[in-house]
Design a protein around this motif. Structure first.
Motif, PDB file in Angstrom:
ATOM      1  N   ALA A   1      32.720  33.256  45.064  1.00 20.58           N
ATOM      2  CA  ALA A   1      32.573  33.607  46.458  1.00 20.58           C
ATOM      3  C   ALA A   1      34.083  33.763  46.991  1.00 20.58           C
ATOM      4  O   ALA A   1      35.096  33.357  46.411  1.00 20.58           O
ATOM      5  CB  ALA A   1      31.890  32.419  47.239  1.00 20.58           C
ATOM      6  N   ILE A   2      34.363  34.476  48.256  1.00 20.57           N
ATOM      7  CA  ILE A   2      35.393  34.735  48.731  1.00 20.57           C
ATOM      8  C   ILE A   2      35.215  34.758  50.177  1.00 20.57           C
ATOM      9  O   ILE A   2      34.274  35.234  50.971  1.00 20.57           O
ATOM     10  CB  ILE A   2      35.963  36.197  48.327  1.00 20.57           C
TER      11      ILE A   2
ATOM     12  N   ALA B   1      25.788  38.366  50.960  1.00 16.68           N
ATOM     13  CA  ALA B   1      26.605  38.121  52.139  1.00 16.68           C
ATOM     14  C   ALA B   1      26.242  37.007  53.026  1.00 16.68           C
ATOM     15  O   ALA B   1      25.092  36.513  53.237  1.00 16.68           O
ATOM     16  CB  ALA B   1      26.243  39.563  53.117  1.00 16.68           C
ATOM     17  N   VAL B   2      27.356  36.105  53.371  1.00 12.40           N
ATOM     18  CA  VAL B   2      26.933  34.861  54.147  1.00 12.40           C
ATOM     19  C   VAL B   2      27.703  34.921  55.232  1.00 12.40           C
ATOM     20  O   VAL B   2      28.899  35.167  55.632  1.00 12.40           O
ATOM     21  CB  VAL B   2      27.557  33.770  53.254  1.00 12.40           C
TER      22      VAL B   2
ATOM     23  N   THR C   1      39.225  31.644  47.648  1.00 12.44           N
ATOM     24  CA  THR C   1      37.953  32.032  46.809  1.00 12.44           C
ATOM     25  C   THR C   1      37.450  30.666  46.248  1.00 12.44           C
ATOM     26  O   THR C   1      38.057  29.722  46.107  1.00 12.44           O
ATOM     27  CB  THR C   1      38.561  32.883  45.457  1.00 12.44           C
ATOM     28  N   TYR C   2      36.264  30.897  45.390  1.00 12.01           N
ATOM     29  CA  TYR C   2      35.548  29.654  44.945  1.00 12.01           C
ATOM     30  C   TYR C   2      34.883  30.054  43.743  1.00 12.01           C
ATOM     31  O   TYR C   2      34.131  31.371  43.564  1.00 12.01           O
ATOM     32  CB  TYR C   2      34.857  28.971  45.848  1.00 12.01           C
TER      33      TYR C   2
ATOM     34  N   ALA D   1      36.325  29.590  51.637  1.00  7.81           N
ATOM     35  CA  ALA D   1      35.485  29.609  50.464  1.00  7.81           C
ATOM     36  C   ALA D   1      35.378  28.296  49.676  1.00  7.81           C
ATOM     37  O   ALA D   1      36.441  27.614  49.508  1.00  7.81           O
ATOM     38  CB  ALA D   1      35.722  30.579  49.491  1.00  7.81           C
ATOM     39  N   GLY D   2      34.349  27.787  49.480  1.00  6.62           N
ATOM     40  CA  GLY D   2      34.206  26.494  48.740  1.00  6.62           C
ATOM     41  C   GLY D   2      32.806  26.161  48.286  1.00  6.62           C
ATOM     42  O   GLY D   2      31.814  27.132  48.078  1.00  6.62           O
TER      43      GLY D   2
END
Length: 128
Positions: free
Chosen positions: A50-51, A98-99, A58-59, A105-106
């Motif tokens: 994720a970014i 998409a969130v 990022t994660y 990010a985590g």
């Protein structure tokens, strides 16, 4: 109408690399954190990377950390996943997600229930 369209999948030998792209339309990408998930044959969908909306965090899932890199270009409405040192265990359909979020990010982005929009996926096959 929101669309997330993945591309760049294909067949690659173990140890090789691929770069996936996710082209977004119908939404303001800078309002969204973006993620990649994958689903291998016979397995449940799992989080990959994720970014954050601004790309400042990022994660990654432990299984891809150090091999995969997620990035984004908000001006081009595109998100990328650079995949290196691929193994047959990376074989899966890769989905862009998409969130709606402007937090860093985590691990919270690993929850697929938080995803607002999904792409249809692109198949990555890694041969041994």
């Amino acid at each position: 109408q929101v669309q997330l369209v993945e591309s760049g999948g294909g067949l690659v030998q173990a140890g090789g690399s691929l770069r996936l792209s996710c082209a977004a339309s119908g939404l303001t990408l800078r309002n969204y954190a973006m993620a990649w998930f994958r689903q291998a044959p016979g397995k449940e969908r799992e989080f990959v990377a994720a970014i954050s909306w601004s790309a400042d965090s990022t994660y990654y899932a432990d299984s891809v950390k150090g091999r995969f890199t997620i990035s984004r270009d908000n001006a081009k409405n595109t998100v990328y996943l650079q995949m290196n040192s691929l193994t047959p265990e990376d074989t899966a359909v890769y989905y862009c997600a998409a969130v709606l979020s402007r937090v860093a990010a985590g691990p919270h982005f690993a929850d697929s229930a938080r995803v607002n929009y999904w792409g249809k996926g692109t198949l990555v096959t890694v041969s041994s």
